[in-house]
Design a protein around this motif. Structure first.
Motif, PDB file in Angstrom:
ATOM      1  N   GLY A 102      15.711   3.442 -20.436  1.00  0.00           N
ATOM      2  CA  GLY A 102      16.255   3.167 -19.115  1.00  0.00           C
ATOM      3  C   GLY A 102      16.596   4.446 -18.376  1.00  0.00           C
ATOM      4  N   ARG A 103      17.123   4.293 -17.161  1.00  0.00           N
ATOM      5  CA  ARG A 103      17.486   5.458 -16.350  1.00  0.00           C
ATOM      6  C   ARG A 103      18.593   6.281 -16.998  1.00  0.00           C
ATOM      7  N   ASP A 104      19.352   5.658 -17.899  1.00  0.00           N
ATOM      8  CA  ASP A 104      20.415   6.372 -18.604  1.00  0.00           C
ATOM      9  C   ASP A 104      19.908   7.095 -19.848  1.00  0.00           C
ATOM     10  N   MET A 105      18.572   7.086 -20.047  1.00  0.00           N
ATOM     11  CA  MET A 105      17.911   7.759 -21.171  1.00  0.00           C
ATOM     12  C   MET A 105      18.263   7.111 -22.514  1.00  0.00           C
ATOM     13  N   ARG A 106      18.634   5.847 -22.489  1.00  0.00           N
ATOM     14  CA  ARG A 106      18.892   5.074 -23.698  1.00  0.00           C
ATOM     15  C   ARG A 106      17.719   4.133 -23.938  1.00  0.00           C
ATOM     16  N   LEU A 107      17.349   3.959 -25.209  1.00  0.00           N
ATOM     17  CA  LEU A 107      16.272   3.038 -25.540  1.00  0.00           C
ATOM     18  C   LEU A 107      16.670   1.631 -25.114  1.00  0.00           C
ATOM     19  N   LEU A 108      15.762   0.941 -24.453  1.00  0.00           N
ATOM     20  CA  LEU A 108      16.057  -0.392 -23.962  1.00  0.00           C
ATOM     21  C   LEU A 108      16.244  -1.358 -25.132  1.00  0.00           C
ATOM     22  N   PRO A 109      17.112  -2.338 -24.992  1.00  0.00           N
ATOM     23  CA  PRO A 109      17.366  -3.300 -26.073  1.00  0.00           C
ATOM     24  C   PRO A 109      16.096  -4.045 -26.478  1.00  0.00           C
ATOM     25  N   GLY A 110      15.895  -4.171 -27.793  1.00  0.00           N
ATOM     26  CA  GLY A 110      14.780  -4.953 -28.300  1.00  0.00           C
ATOM     27  C   GLY A 110      13.450  -4.252 -28.352  1.00  0.00           C
ATOM     28  N   VAL A 111      13.400  -2.987 -27.922  1.00  0.00           N
ATOM     29  CA  VAL A 111      12.126  -2.254 -27.958  1.00  0.00           C
ATOM     30  C   VAL A 111      11.768  -1.865 -29.382  1.00  0.00           C
ATOM     31  N   GLU A 112      12.788  -1.555 -30.173  1.00  0.00           N
ATOM     32  CA  GLU A 112      12.530  -1.128 -31.551  1.00  0.00           C
ATOM     33  C   GLU A 112      12.067  -2.299 -32.409  1.00  0.00           C
ATOM     34  N   ALA A 113      11.411  -1.949 -33.515  1.00  0.00           N
ATOM     35  CA  ALA A 113      10.950  -2.967 -34.446  1.00  0.00           C
ATOM     36  C   ALA A 113      12.154  -3.660 -35.095  1.00  0.00           C
ATOM     37  N   PRO A 114      12.021  -4.915 -35.472  1.00  0.00           N
ATOM     38  CA  PRO A 114      13.132  -5.624 -36.132  1.00  0.00           C
ATOM     39  C   PRO A 114      13.605  -4.863 -37.371  1.00  0.00           C
ATOM     40  N   GLY A 115      14.903  -4.672 -37.467  1.00  0.00           N
ATOM     41  CA  GLY A 115      15.476  -3.981 -38.614  1.00  0.00           C
ATOM     42  C   GLY A 115      15.524  -2.477 -38.488  1.00  0.00           C
ATOM     43  N   ALA A 116      14.883  -1.927 -37.462  1.00  0.00           N
ATOM     44  CA  ALA A 116      14.885  -0.468 -37.284  1.00  0.00           C
ATOM     45  C   ALA A 116      16.255  -0.001 -36.833  1.00  0.00           C
ATOM     46  N   GLY A 117      16.635   1.197 -37.250  1.00  0.00           N
ATOM     47  CA  GLY A 117      17.925   1.746 -36.859  1.00  0.00           C
ATOM     48  C   GLY A 117      17.938   3.244 -36.996  1.00  0.00           C
ATOM     49  N   GLY A 118      19.048   3.840 -36.595  1.00  0.00           N
ATOM     50  CA  GLY A 118      19.175   5.285 -36.693  1.00  0.00           C
ATOM     51  C   GLY A 118      18.178   6.007 -35.811  1.00  0.00           C
ATOM     52  N   LEU A 119      17.810   7.208 -36.221  1.00  0.00           N
ATOM     53  CA  LEU A 119      16.886   8.020 -35.428  1.00  0.00           C
ATOM     54  C   LEU A 119      15.491   7.425 -35.393  1.00  0.00           C
ATOM     55  N   GLY A 120      15.183   6.561 -36.340  1.00  0.00           N
ATOM     56  CA  GLY A 120      13.858   5.960 -36.405  1.00  0.00           C
ATOM     57  C   GLY A 120      13.516   5.092 -35.215  1.00  0.00           C
ATOM     58  N   ILE A 121      14.503   4.678 -34.425  1.00  0.00           N
ATOM     59  CA  ILE A 121      14.198   3.841 -33.260  1.00  0.00           C
ATOM     60  C   ILE A 121      13.419   4.613 -32.213  1.00  0.00           C
ATOM     61  N   HIS A 122      13.416   5.943 -32.294  1.00  0.00           N
ATOM     62  CA  HIS A 122      12.693   6.744 -31.303  1.00  0.00           C
ATOM     63  C   HIS A 122      11.255   7.012 -31.707  1.00  0.00           C
ATOM     64  N   VAL A 123      10.811   6.368 -32.772  1.00  0.00           N
ATOM     65  CA  VAL A 123       9.429   6.483 -33.236  1.00  0.00           C
ATOM     66  C   VAL A 123       8.758   5.124 -33.112  1.00  0.00           C
ATOM     67  N   ARG A 124       7.611   5.079 -32.436  1.00  0.00           N
ATOM     68  CA  ARG A 124       6.878   3.820 -32.333  1.00  0.00           C
ATOM     69  C   ARG A 124       6.259   3.468 -33.682  1.00  0.00           C
ATOM     70  N   PRO A 125       6.191   2.208 -34.045  1.00  0.00           N
ATOM     71  CA  PRO A 125       5.475   1.816 -35.254  1.00  0.00           C
ATOM     72  C   PRO A 125       4.016   2.276 -35.169  1.00  0.00           C
ATOM     73  N   ARG A 126       3.478   2.755 -36.270  1.00  0.00           N
ATOM     74  CA  ARG A 126       2.078   3.194 -36.299  1.00  0.00           C
ATOM     75  C   ARG A 126       1.176   2.059 -35.845  1.00  0.00           C
ATOM     76  N   GLY A 127       0.271   2.372 -34.938  1.00  0.00           N
ATOM     77  CA  GLY A 127      -0.672   1.382 -34.463  1.00  0.00           C
ATOM     78  C   GLY A 127      -0.170   0.533 -33.308  1.00  0.00           C
ATOM     79  N   ALA A 128       1.101   0.736 -32.936  1.00  0.00           N
ATOM     80  CA  ALA A 128       1.654  -0.078 -31.850  1.00  0.00           C
ATOM     81  C   ALA A 128       1.204   0.430 -30.491  1.00  0.00           C
TER      82      ALA A 128
END
Length: 270
Positions: free
Chosen positions: A244-270
């Motif tokens: 978002g404009r606040d430079m925060r990852l939008l809710p629900g963009v990360e893969a289910p169960g993802a957390g921590g710094l890993g949310i800033h990495v897209r799943p391979r092949g996505a």
């Protein structure tokens, strides 16, 4: 017998900058630097080397980096760096290293892990070379994306680690290596637009037997062969809809169960 050590097609001639940071010229890091340079040149690439200790590289950012800065004026580092960078008036040593980065298609950083990061001399290379107006800032493209200031380049961290590999695993006492290296991989390389590859780490280097060293070189050669063909870490771009404009990852963009710094990495092949 057919040689099957590498099945990758050889990429066209590329330009690679190797930045080495170890005070001992007979060290494992020096040996890995020499191996990388020889291996890459044998593959037909152009290679330049910045051996920071041999160069007596000055690690600290100060007014000497900005020759036009008036001694009686307050030193605003970011503003002064930007003015000097855009005017072509940085100190000669910084300018020379920036020219090497501009010249390169890929940058390899070779270092021993000291206190969970790079040696001070290499941190100082980053601080002094990646100036406002060159690697980041309002005068260049936005950060965290392949179109960033240093976009179009690959980057590889190659490091030696005294600890055992299990200590840097998911439940290791030192933390997951991916998380430990996040400030470098994401906060320096990807921030400036470089595409970081998975790091190459040699563990247990306090006492490295000769047979292990030979295996290390074989694996490092394989990684160097993939410098321009291996998939980089799929970090998310700041511009493109994930944040978002606040430079925060939008809710629900990360893969289910993802957390921590890993949310800033897209799943391979996505």
């Amino acid at each position: 017998m057919t040689d099957t050590t590498s099945t990758r097609p050889r990429p066209r001639r590329k330009k690679i900058l190797v930045v080495s940071a170890h005070p001992e010229p007979r060290s494992l890091n020096a040996a890995l630097t020499d191996f990388a340079v020889g291996h890459l040149r044998a593959a037909g690439h152009e290679v330049k080397v910045s051996d920071l200790y041999a160069m007596k590289w000055k690690a600290a950012v100060d007014a000497d980096d900005i020759p036009d800065h008036a001694a009686d004026q307050r030193l605003d580092i970011l503003a002064a760096q930007e003015r000097a960078t855009l005017a072509g008036r940085l100190s000669a040593d910084v300018t020379a290293e920036q020219d090497k980065v501009r010249w390169s298609d890929a940058v390899v950083l070779q270092f021993p892990m000291w206190w969970f990061s790079v040696p001070a001399i290499l941190k100082g290379w980053i601080d002094r070379v990646f100036t406002n107006g060159f690697a980041h800032g309002p005068a260049v493209p936005p950060p965290y994306g392949e179109d960033g200031a240093l976009g179009g380049r690959r980057a590889l961290l190659s490091m030696t680690i005294g600890a055992r590999e299990s200590a840097f695993s998911d439940r290791g006492v030192h933390g997951n290596l991916t998380d430990v290296l996040h400030p470098l991989q994401h906060g320096v390389l990807w921030f400036t637009g470089m595409a970081p590859l998975e790091p190459f780490a040699v563990y247990g280097t306090v006492d490295l037997p000769e047979e292990r060293f030979a295996a290390v070189l074989r694996e490092y050669g394989r990684r160097l062969d993939g410098l321009f063909t291996d998939e980089p870490v799929p970090f998310r771009a700041l511009v493109g809809g994930d944040y978002g404009r606040d430079m925060r990852l939008l809710p629900g963009v990360e893969a289910p169960g993802a957390g921590g710094l890993g949310i800033h990495v897209r799943p391979r092949g996505a």
